[in-house]
Design a protein around this motif. Structure first.
Motif, PDB file in Angstrom:
ATOM      1  N   TRP A  65      -8.101   5.274  -5.403  1.00 31.87           N
ATOM      2  CA  TRP A  65      -7.566   4.165  -4.621  1.00 31.87           C
ATOM      3  C   TRP A  65      -6.439   4.647  -3.704  1.00 31.87           C
ATOM      4  CZ3 TRP A  65      -2.857   1.875  -3.874  1.00 31.87           C
ATOM      5  CH2 TRP A  65      -2.875   0.700  -3.129  1.00 31.87           C
ATOM      6  N   ALA A  66      -5.545   5.479  -4.212  1.00 33.13           N
ATOM      7  CA  ALA A  66      -4.414   5.962  -3.405  1.00 33.13           C
ATOM      8  C   ALA A  66      -4.895   6.799  -2.223  1.00 33.13           C
ATOM      9  CB  ALA A  66      -3.446   6.770  -4.268  1.00 33.13           C
ATOM     10  N   ALA A  67      -5.874   7.643  -2.440  1.00 32.53           N
ATOM     11  CA  ALA A  67      -6.419   8.452  -1.342  1.00 32.53           C
ATOM     12  C   ALA A  67      -7.058   7.546  -0.297  1.00 32.53           C
ATOM     13  CB  ALA A  67      -7.435   9.452  -1.869  1.00 32.53           C
ATOM     14  N   SER A  69      -7.154   4.739   4.915  1.00 30.20           N
ATOM     15  CA  SER A  69      -7.536   3.487   5.583  1.00 30.20           C
ATOM     16  C   SER A  69      -6.344   2.652   6.019  1.00 30.20           C
ATOM     17  CB  SER A  69      -8.411   2.642   4.646  1.00 30.20           C
ATOM     18  OG  SER A  69      -7.646   2.113   3.572  1.00 30.20           O
ATOM     19  N   GLY A  70      -5.217   2.781   5.299  1.00 26.37           N
ATOM     20  CA  GLY A  70      -4.065   1.950   5.607  1.00 26.37           C
ATOM     21  C   GLY A  70      -4.219   0.510   5.152  1.00 26.37           C
ATOM     22  N   ASP A  71      -5.228   0.232   4.330  1.00 30.52           N
ATOM     23  CA  ASP A  71      -5.540  -1.144   3.939  1.00 30.52           C
ATOM     24  C   ASP A  71      -5.894  -1.182   2.456  1.00 30.52           C
ATOM     25  OD1 ASP A  71      -7.120  -3.499   3.369  1.00 30.52           O
ATOM     26  OD2 ASP A  71      -7.464  -3.754   5.508  1.00 30.52           O
ATOM     27  N   GLY A  72      -5.134  -1.938   1.678  1.00 31.13           N
ATOM     28  CA  GLY A  72      -5.357  -2.017   0.239  1.00 31.13           C
ATOM     29  C   GLY A  72      -6.692  -2.628  -0.135  1.00 31.13           C
ATOM     30  N   GLU A  73      -7.107  -3.661   0.577  1.00 26.38           N
ATOM     31  CA  GLU A  73      -8.400  -4.296   0.304  1.00 26.38           C
ATOM     32  C   GLU A  73      -9.543  -3.329   0.598  1.00 26.38           C
ATOM     33  OE1 GLU A  73      -9.154  -7.376  -0.969  1.00 26.38           O
ATOM     34  OE2 GLU A  73      -7.007  -7.547  -1.354  1.00 26.38           O
ATOM     35  N   LEU A  74      -9.468  -2.659   1.726  1.00 24.38           N
ATOM     36  CA  LEU A  74     -10.496  -1.680   2.078  1.00 24.38           C
ATOM     37  C   LEU A  74     -10.498  -0.526   1.079  1.00 24.38           C
ATOM     38  CD1 LEU A  74     -12.715  -0.725   3.954  1.00 24.38           C
ATOM     39  CD2 LEU A  74     -10.946   0.227   5.458  1.00 24.38           C
ATOM     40  N   ALA A  75      -9.329  -0.132   0.615  1.00 26.84           N
ATOM     41  CA  ALA A  75      -9.228   0.939  -0.380  1.00 26.84           C
ATOM     42  C   ALA A  75      -9.961   0.566  -1.663  1.00 26.84           C
ATOM     43  CB  ALA A  75      -7.765   1.267  -0.674  1.00 26.84           C
TER      44      ALA A  75
END
Length: 80
Positions: free
Chosen positions: A34-36, A41-47
């Motif tokens: 998730w962190a990578a 991506s700069g986006d938590g949802e996309l991550a």
């Protein structure tokens, strides 16, 4: 099961469909993936979506990963 190496868990999942082994791998490496994905991506949802895709790919490819693959490295590259 926490004593088992990533390779042992991956083999158990690939060879016997051991869901508990796969669950342990996800728990061990979810934060890394998730962190990578979040960094790229700069986006938590996309991550989150990327992490789900990475682990889906791992489930599908578990039996074909070469012996000696460093799983954390494979997951990191897949997330990026």
């Amino acid at each position: 099961m926490n004593d088992a190496s990533d390779q042992e868990l991956l083999r158990r999942y690939a060879d016997h469909g051991a869901e508990d082994a796969f669950t342990e791998l996800v728990q061990r490496h979810l934060n890394l993936v998730w962190a990578a994905a979040r960094r790229v991506s700069g986006d938590g949802e996309l991550a989150r979506d990327i992490a789900q895709t990475v682990f889906t790919d791992l489930a599908r490819k578990a039996g074909t990963l070469p012996t000696g693959t460093v799983l954390a490295g494979w997951l990191y590259r897949a997330a990026c």
